[in-house]
Design a protein around this motif. Structure first.
Motif, PDB file in Angstrom:
ATOM      1  N   SER A  53     -84.768 -26.578  22.149  1.00 19.57           N
ATOM      2  CA  SER A  53     -84.787 -25.158  22.219  1.00 19.57           C
ATOM      3  C   SER A  53     -86.229 -24.686  22.785  1.00 19.57           C
ATOM      4  CB  SER A  53     -84.676 -24.302  20.821  1.00 19.57           C
ATOM      5  OG  SER A  53     -85.705 -24.470  19.989  1.00 19.57           O
ATOM      6  N   ILE A  54     -87.150 -25.715  22.890  1.00 20.70           N
ATOM      7  CA  ILE A  54     -88.660 -25.453  23.280  1.00 20.70           C
ATOM      8  C   ILE A  54     -88.737 -26.209  24.551  1.00 20.70           C
ATOM      9  CG2 ILE A  54     -91.100 -25.851  22.511  1.00 20.70           C
ATOM     10  CD1 ILE A  54     -90.142 -26.064  19.832  1.00 20.70           C
ATOM     11  N   PHE A  55     -89.874 -25.296  25.219  1.00 19.99           N
ATOM     12  CA  PHE A  55     -90.255 -25.950  26.576  1.00 19.99           C
ATOM     13  C   PHE A  55     -91.757 -25.371  26.741  1.00 19.99           C
ATOM     14  CE2 PHE A  55     -88.515 -21.564  27.783  1.00 19.99           C
ATOM     15  CZ  PHE A  55     -89.379 -21.201  28.911  1.00 19.99           C
ATOM     16  N   SER A  56     -92.396 -26.059  27.688  1.00 14.60           N
ATOM     17  CA  SER A  56     -93.866 -25.757  27.619  1.00 14.60           C
ATOM     18  C   SER A  56     -94.128 -25.203  28.999  1.00 14.60           C
ATOM     19  CB  SER A  56     -94.696 -27.012  27.447  1.00 14.60           C
ATOM     20  OG  SER A  56     -94.571 -27.547  26.226  1.00 14.60           O
ATOM     21  N   TYR A  57     -95.385 -24.374  28.789  1.00 16.66           N
ATOM     22  CA  TYR A  57     -95.743 -23.836  30.147  1.00 16.66           C
ATOM     23  C   TYR A  57     -97.341 -23.951  29.870  1.00 16.66           C
ATOM     24  CZ  TYR A  57     -98.007 -20.205  33.135  1.00 16.66           C
ATOM     25  OH  TYR A  57     -98.750 -19.684  33.918  1.00 16.66           O
ATOM     26  N   SER A  58     -98.036 -24.625  30.927  1.00 16.02           N
ATOM     27  CA  SER A  58     -99.390 -24.966  30.973  1.00 16.02           C
ATOM     28  C   SER A  58     -99.916 -24.082  32.253  1.00 16.02           C
ATOM     29  CB  SER A  58     -99.593 -26.354  31.295  1.00 16.02           C
ATOM     30  OG  SER A  58     -99.140 -27.265  30.256  1.00 16.02           O
ATOM     31  N   HIS A  59    -101.219 -23.573  32.322  1.00 16.98           N
ATOM     32  CA  HIS A  59    -101.900 -23.088  33.193  1.00 16.98           C
ATOM     33  C   HIS A  59    -103.138 -23.564  33.134  1.00 16.98           C
ATOM     34  CE1 HIS A  59    -102.588 -19.998  36.063  1.00 16.98           C
ATOM     35  NE2 HIS A  59    -103.736 -19.574  35.484  1.00 16.98           N
ATOM     36  N   GLY A  60    -103.871 -23.791  34.233  1.00 13.14           N
ATOM     37  CA  GLY A  60    -105.373 -24.202  34.480  1.00 13.14           C
ATOM     38  C   GLY A  60    -106.136 -23.089  35.380  1.00 13.14           C
ATOM     39  N   LEU A  61    -107.365 -22.887  34.965  1.00 15.73           N
ATOM     40  CA  LEU A  61    -108.111 -22.168  35.726  1.00 15.73           C
ATOM     41  C   LEU A  61    -109.536 -22.533  35.264  1.00 15.73           C
ATOM     42  CD1 LEU A  61    -109.692 -19.757  33.419  1.00 15.73           C
ATOM     43  CD2 LEU A  61    -107.298 -19.152  33.240  1.00 15.73           C
ATOM     44  N   LEU A  62    -110.375 -21.873  36.317  1.00 19.64           N
ATOM     45  CA  LEU A  62    -111.883 -22.126  36.158  1.00 19.64           C
ATOM     46  C   LEU A  62    -112.773 -20.813  35.508  1.00 19.64           C
ATOM     47  CD1 LEU A  62    -112.831 -23.681  39.537  1.00 19.64           C
ATOM     48  CD2 LEU A  62    -112.906 -24.798  37.579  1.00 19.64           C
ATOM     49  N   ASP A  63    -113.329 -21.095  34.554  1.00 15.47           N
ATOM     50  CA  ASP A  63    -113.934 -19.928  34.028  1.00 15.47           C
ATOM     51  C   ASP A  63    -115.496 -20.411  33.711  1.00 15.47           C
ATOM     52  OD1 ASP A  63    -113.864 -17.295  32.882  1.00 15.47           O
ATOM     53  OD2 ASP A  63    -114.457 -18.421  30.640  1.00 15.47           O
ATOM     54  N   ALA A  64    -116.370 -19.492  34.353  1.00 17.27           N
ATOM     55  CA  ALA A  64    -117.712 -19.923  34.085  1.00 17.27           C
ATOM     56  C   ALA A  64    -118.221 -21.308  34.741  1.00 17.27           C
ATOM     57  CB  ALA A  64    -118.286 -19.723  32.784  1.00 17.27           C
ATOM     58  N   GLY A  65    -117.388 -21.873  35.929  1.00 19.24           N
ATOM     59  CA  GLY A  65    -117.744 -22.932  36.277  1.00 19.24           C
ATOM     60  C   GLY A  65    -117.054 -24.163  35.604  1.00 19.24           C
ATOM     61  N   ARG A  66    -116.156 -24.079  34.646  1.00 20.52           N
ATOM     62  CA  ARG A  66    -115.767 -25.155  33.799  1.00 20.52           C
ATOM     63  C   ARG A  66    -113.940 -24.946  34.023  1.00 20.52           C
ATOM     64  NH1 ARG A  66    -117.388 -25.149  27.860  1.00 20.52           N
ATOM     65  NH2 ARG A  66    -116.060 -26.814  27.762  1.00 20.52           N
ATOM     66  N   SER A  67    -113.536 -26.105  33.971  1.00 20.13           N
ATOM     67  CA  SER A  67    -112.050 -26.054  33.877  1.00 20.13           C
ATOM     68  C   SER A  67    -111.477 -25.812  32.474  1.00 20.13           C
ATOM     69  CB  SER A  67    -111.351 -27.151  34.722  1.00 20.13           C
ATOM     70  OG  SER A  67    -111.752 -28.573  33.838  1.00 20.13           O
ATOM     71  N   PHE A  68    -110.627 -25.202  32.439  1.00 24.02           N
ATOM     72  CA  PHE A  68    -109.759 -24.774  31.349  1.00 24.02           C
ATOM     73  C   PHE A  68    -108.199 -25.014  31.481  1.00 24.02           C
ATOM     74  CE2 PHE A  68    -107.534 -21.902  28.683  1.00 24.02           C
ATOM     75  CZ  PHE A  68    -108.146 -21.902  27.469  1.00 24.02           C
ATOM     76  N   THR A  69    -107.491 -25.663  30.645  1.00 18.87           N
ATOM     77  CA  THR A  69    -106.121 -25.830  30.640  1.00 18.87           C
ATOM     78  C   THR A  69    -105.506 -25.036  29.376  1.00 18.87           C
ATOM     79  OG1 THR A  69    -106.084 -27.637  32.206  1.00 18.87           O
ATOM     80  CG2 THR A  69    -104.168 -27.291  31.046  1.00 18.87           C
ATOM     81  N   ALA A  70    -104.553 -24.157  29.334  1.00 21.34           N
ATOM     82  CA  ALA A  70    -103.797 -23.741  28.266  1.00 21.34           C
ATOM     83  C   ALA A  70    -102.474 -24.146  28.284  1.00 21.34           C
ATOM     84  CB  ALA A  70    -103.844 -22.074  28.106  1.00 21.34           C
ATOM     85  N   THR A  71    -101.726 -24.703  27.194  1.00 20.17           N
ATOM     86  CA  THR A  71    -100.272 -25.058  27.029  1.00 20.17           C
ATOM     87  C   THR A  71     -99.810 -24.276  26.046  1.00 20.17           C
ATOM     88  OG1 THR A  71    -101.099 -27.387  27.834  1.00 20.17           O
ATOM     89  CG2 THR A  71     -98.783 -27.030  26.650  1.00 20.17           C
ATOM     90  N   PHE A  72     -98.828 -23.611  26.501  1.00 25.78           N
ATOM     91  CA  PHE A  72     -98.081 -22.843  25.548  1.00 25.78           C
ATOM     92  C   PHE A  72     -96.747 -23.326  25.299  1.00 25.78           C
ATOM     93  CE2 PHE A  72    -100.866 -19.995  28.010  1.00 25.78           C
ATOM     94  CZ  PHE A  72    -101.256 -19.177  27.236  1.00 25.78           C
ATOM     95  N   ASP A  73     -96.513 -23.279  23.832  1.00 26.99           N
ATOM     96  CA  ASP A  73     -95.107 -23.395  23.465  1.00 26.99           C
ATOM     97  C   ASP A  73     -94.128 -22.227  23.752  1.00 26.99           C
ATOM     98  OD1 ASP A  73     -95.551 -26.084  23.087  1.00 26.99           O
ATOM     99  OD2 ASP A  73     -95.841 -25.849  20.951  1.00 26.99           O
ATOM    100  N   VAL A  74     -92.910 -22.460  24.240  1.00 24.62           N
ATOM    101  CA  VAL A  74     -92.109 -21.312  24.443  1.00 24.62           C
ATOM    102  C   VAL A  74     -90.613 -21.546  24.208  1.00 24.62           C
ATOM    103  CG1 VAL A  74     -91.508 -19.417  26.611  1.00 24.62           C
ATOM    104  CG2 VAL A  74     -93.537 -20.877  26.649  1.00 24.62           C
ATOM    105  N   SER A  75     -89.692 -20.470  23.526  1.00 25.50           N
ATOM    106  CA  SER A  75     -88.469 -20.571  23.552  1.00 25.50           C
ATOM    107  C   SER A  75     -87.598 -19.431  24.178  1.00 25.50           C
ATOM    108  CB  SER A  75     -88.181 -20.567  22.099  1.00 25.50           C
ATOM    109  OG  SER A  75     -86.750 -20.710  21.840  1.00 25.50           O
ATOM    110  N   ASP A  76     -86.594 -19.854  24.657  1.00 29.19           N
ATOM    111  CA  ASP A  76     -85.783 -18.687  25.371  1.00 29.19           C
ATOM    112  C   ASP A  76     -84.416 -18.644  24.459  1.00 29.19           C
ATOM    113  OD1 ASP A  76     -84.638 -21.002  26.066  1.00 29.19           O
ATOM    114  OD2 ASP A  76     -84.451 -20.480  28.193  1.00 29.19           O
ATOM    115  N   MET A  77     -84.318 -19.114  23.160  1.00 32.10           N
ATOM    116  CA  MET A  77     -83.181 -19.199  22.470  1.00 32.10           C
ATOM    117  C   MET A  77     -83.036 -18.006  21.458  1.00 32.10           C
ATOM    118  SD  MET A  77     -81.767 -21.750  23.499  1.00 32.10           S
ATOM    119  CE  MET A  77     -81.799 -23.268  24.363  1.00 32.10           C
TER     120      MET A  77
END
Length: 94
Positions: A53-77
């Motif tokens: 029932s769970i899937f992941s969504y990840s998004h990366g970005l640069l912030d103040a010259g550093r890379s950042f990756t966020a991973t969210f746990d998501v459900s559509d159930m």
């Protein structure tokens, strides 16, 4: 039809604790909402092996010259045409 995106309380608390700039936090949340609302079916095609029932969504970005990756746990159930974001983890790159 776009999905409705719902952020659960623990995710909102964790977002407040992420040491991103204001601009970085706004970009992260805007991308999360847009990508899941308009492309949620693409992300939901890869389910967790432990809990389908769970899937992941990840998004990366640069912030103040550093890379950042966020991973969210998501459900559509939980509700029709709604994706619920219920957990967040992140890491900083170099």
């Amino acid at each position: 039809m776009p999905y409705r995106v719902r952020l659960d309380g623990p995710v909102l608390q964790k977002l407040k604790g992420v040491s991103l700039s204001r601009n970085g936090r706004v970009r992260l949340v805007a991308n999360l909402h847009y990508d899941l609302a308009h492309h949620g079916d693409v992300y939901s095609s890869t389910r967790s092996e432990n809990d389908p029932s769970i899937f992941s969504y990840s998004h990366g970005l640069l912030d103040a010259g550093r890379s950042f990756t966020a991973t969210f746990d998501v459900s559509d159930m939980f509700e029709p045409n709604t994706v619920s974001v219920f957990d967040l983890s992140w890491e900083w790159g170099t």
